[in-house]
Design an enzyme around this catalytic site. Sequence first.
Site, short mmCIF file in Angstrom:
data_model
loop_
_atom_site.label_atom_id
_atom_site.label_comp_id
_atom_site.label_asym_id
_atom_site.label_seq_id
_atom_site.Cartn_x
_atom_site.Cartn_y
_atom_site.Cartn_z
N MET A 45 0.82 -1.21 0.00
CA MET A 45 0.00 0.00 0.00
C MET A 45 0.86 1.26 0.00
O MET A 45 0.68 2.14 -0.84
CB MET A 45 -0.93 0.00 1.22
CG MET A 45 -2.00 -1.05 1.17
SD MET A 45 -2.98 -1.00 -0.34
CE MET A 45 -3.93 0.50 -0.12
N ASP A 64 11.13 3.45 4.83
CA ASP A 64 10.89 2.10 5.34
C ASP A 64 12.00 1.80 6.34
O ASP A 64 12.89 2.63 6.57
CB ASP A 64 10.83 1.07 4.20
CG ASP A 64 9.96 -0.14 4.58
OD1 ASP A 64 10.31 -0.82 5.56
OD2 ASP A 64 8.95 -0.38 3.91
N GLU A 119 -0.26 -3.73 9.98
CA GLU A 119 -1.42 -3.48 10.85
C GLU A 119 -1.12 -3.89 12.29
O GLU A 119 -1.57 -4.95 12.76
CB GLU A 119 -2.60 -4.27 10.26
CG GLU A 119 -3.96 -3.90 10.76
CD GLU A 119 -4.49 -2.59 10.20
OE1 GLU A 119 -3.69 -1.75 9.73
OE2 GLU A 119 -5.71 -2.40 10.24
N LYS A 124 2.57 1.18 15.00
CA LYS A 124 2.07 2.44 14.44
C LYS A 124 2.24 3.56 15.47
O LYS A 124 2.67 4.67 15.14
CB LYS A 124 0.59 2.31 14.04
CG LYS A 124 0.38 1.48 12.75
CD LYS A 124 -1.09 1.39 12.38
CE LYS A 124 -1.38 0.45 11.23
NZ LYS A 124 -1.01 0.86 9.90
N SER A 146 -6.52 -0.35 7.94
CA SER A 146 -7.78 -0.80 7.35
C SER A 146 -8.79 -1.23 8.39
O SER A 146 -9.94 -1.47 8.06
CB SER A 146 -7.53 -1.95 6.37
OG SER A 146 -6.61 -2.85 6.87
N ASN A 170 -6.84 -1.31 -2.46
CA ASN A 170 -5.86 -2.04 -3.25
C ASN A 170 -6.52 -2.59 -4.53
O ASN A 170 -7.57 -3.23 -4.42
CB ASN A 170 -5.36 -3.20 -2.36
CG ASN A 170 -4.20 -3.94 -2.94
OD1 ASN A 170 -3.65 -3.55 -3.97
ND2 ASN A 170 -3.83 -5.03 -2.30
N GLU A 179 -11.47 6.48 1.81
CA GLU A 179 -12.28 6.79 2.99
C GLU A 179 -11.52 7.80 3.85
O GLU A 179 -10.34 7.59 4.16
CB GLU A 179 -12.53 5.52 3.81
CG GLU A 179 -13.52 4.56 3.16
CD GLU A 179 -13.77 3.30 3.98
OE1 GLU A 179 -14.90 2.79 3.96
OE2 GLU A 179 -12.83 2.80 4.63
N ASN A 217 -14.73 -2.13 4.39
CA ASN A 217 -14.33 -3.44 4.91
C ASN A 217 -15.38 -4.03 5.84
O ASN A 217 -15.57 -5.23 5.90
CB ASN A 217 -12.98 -3.35 5.64
CG ASN A 217 -11.84 -3.27 4.66
OD1 ASN A 217 -12.02 -3.55 3.48
ND2 ASN A 217 -10.67 -2.89 5.13
P1 NAI Z 1 3.01 -4.61 3.89
O1 NAI Z 1 3.35 -5.67 4.88
O2 NAI Z 1 3.03 -4.91 2.44
O3 NAI Z 1 3.99 -3.36 4.11
C1 NAI Z 1 4.31 -2.82 5.36
C2 NAI Z 1 5.66 -2.12 5.20
O4 NAI Z 1 5.88 -1.37 6.37
C3 NAI Z 1 6.84 -3.08 5.02
O5 NAI Z 1 7.58 -2.71 3.88
C4 NAI Z 1 7.63 -2.87 6.30
O6 NAI Z 1 9.02 -3.04 6.12
C5 NAI Z 1 7.26 -1.44 6.66
N1 NAI Z 1 7.50 -1.11 8.07
C6 NAI Z 1 7.18 -1.84 9.16
N2 NAI Z 1 7.56 -1.20 10.28
C7 NAI Z 1 8.12 -0.04 9.87
C8 NAI Z 1 8.70 1.05 10.57
N3 NAI Z 1 8.78 1.07 11.90
N4 NAI Z 1 9.19 2.09 9.86
C9 NAI Z 1 9.12 2.09 8.50
N5 NAI Z 1 8.58 1.07 7.80
C10 NAI Z 1 8.08 0.04 8.48
O7 NAI Z 1 1.59 -4.04 4.36
P2 NAI Z 1 0.44 -3.40 3.46
O8 NAI Z 1 -0.42 -4.45 2.92
O9 NAI Z 1 1.03 -2.38 2.55
O10 NAI Z 1 -0.43 -2.65 4.58
C11 NAI Z 1 -0.02 -1.42 5.16
C12 NAI Z 1 -1.20 -0.78 5.84
O11 NAI Z 1 -2.22 -0.53 4.87
C13 NAI Z 1 -1.83 -1.64 6.94
O12 NAI Z 1 -2.26 -0.79 7.96
C14 NAI Z 1 -3.01 -2.28 6.23
O13 NAI Z 1 -4.04 -2.61 7.11
C15 NAI Z 1 -3.44 -1.15 5.30
N6 NAI Z 1 -4.17 -1.56 4.10
C16 NAI Z 1 -3.81 -2.69 3.40
C17 NAI Z 1 -4.50 -3.05 2.25
C18 NAI Z 1 -4.10 -4.25 1.44
O14 NAI Z 1 -4.87 -4.67 0.56
N7 NAI Z 1 -2.94 -4.82 1.68
C19 NAI Z 1 -5.66 -2.24 1.78
C20 NAI Z 1 -5.90 -1.04 2.56
C21 NAI Z 1 -5.20 -0.74 3.68
#
Ligand code: NAI
Length: 383
Positions: A45, A64, A119, A124, A146, A170, A179, A217
């Site tokens: 995302m 990251d 998540e 966070k 989410s 996504n 939203e 969701n």
């Molecule tokens: P993901 O697991 O693909 O990516 C998370 C990223 O955050 C990773 O690259 C990780 O290295 C990085 N990260 C973790 N801790 C960190 C820190 N302390 N500092 C900097 N970077 C850090 O997760 P995804 O799927 O992108 O989800 C991210 C957020 O978006 C979550 O809150 C999720 O609920 C929300 N979301 C996800 C959707 C989906 O379809 N995957 C859709 C809508 C929202």
Amino acid sequence: VARLAQGDTVKNLIRVFFLQNQLNGLGNKEAFQFKHVHVIGGGIMGGDIAAWCALKGFKVTLQDRDPKYLSNALKRANQLFERKLKTTHELNQVIDRLIPDCSGFGVSHADVIIEAIFENIEAKQAIYKDIEPRMKADAILATNTSSIPLETLCTVLEKPQRLVGLHFFNPVAMMPLVEIVKMVDTPEHIISQAASFALHLGKLPLPVKSSPGFLVNRILVPYLIEAVTLYDEGCSAEAIDHAALNFGMPMGPVELADTVGLDICQSVAINLSNSYGFNVPDILNQKVQQGLLGKKSGSGFYGYKKGKAVRDNDADMGNQSEIQNRLVYRLLNEAAACLREGIVDDKDLLDAGVIFGTGFAPFRGGPLNYANSQGSESMIQNM
Ligand code: NAI
């Protein structure tokens, strides 16, 4: 032609056009100007949000934990830019605008900060604690969570009301809705700024009340759970998806669950089940335990070959109308609950959110419009 021009389909599609205008009118694009966006979390995302912001003309810093986590995000960003832009000059400009920034230098310059790390509440909150003292006083602090209510996340902030949800869907480049998640005491100017930012990105803003799952969701997950329950009861994945496609959904719920990732479905379902008292079917937990996570792992409810679901052409299609009713009624029921609880301001906004956030059959005019057209008597008889 006369019959088509007066039918329900055309009326509903005209309704969708006006719903889109209504969402566009929920924010004022010109009221606020933004230059620099800082995105924290370069996963699916965060990476795609950063790329989209750069494509729309913003300077973007992307943070990251380590540069190695950004390589996929930058690769996907380049693919998006190459698809969308025609000249090398435009391409070079947008690539220059997207800056990897693992030290987080962008935090103190950004007008908008979007947190999109995994998540997890504590992770966070640790980010917010770290960045708040360095942020510009009037910068927007947004989370892409989410399912976690903002009230839980914001407690570590000096100014808790400044946290707002910018919940993208996504794939970011395809899904038109964002939203705008607000708490009871979120100041009006923060909601307006967030809506204006969504419009700058060419997205449709929908203000929603902070509550588990927000609107989209909250409605989508019970529908997916119903699909998994049907599967657990012996219906084939093919029969379930066929019934949904016939209703007009862009993708069947079983394939959708596989595409989102069964681990992600499971974690969102667990979060929501605690709040809304439904059970997560065992079969979903088993699949995740076995590492069958859907498309990304090559197998979930379907097997995958070259990224495409392998379907059984001889699958038993079961009782299609019963399967369809069970799927759709579960979704309608949750939509009615969201309206009752004031998750959005009115039924038109609810229909708009579900159409633009999930792709719900647009020619049916949205879940509540569809329920209305069927009438409660006929739906009760079908149950
Ligand atoms: P993901 O697991 O693909 O990516 C998370 C990223 O955050 C990773 O690259 C990780 O290295 C990085 N990260 C973790 N801790 C960190 C820190 N302390 N500092 C900097 N970077 C850090 O997760 P995804 O799927 O992108 O989800 C991210 C957020 O978006 C979550 O809150 C999720 O609920 C929300 N979301 C996800 C959707 C989906 O379809 N995957 C859709 C809508 C929202």
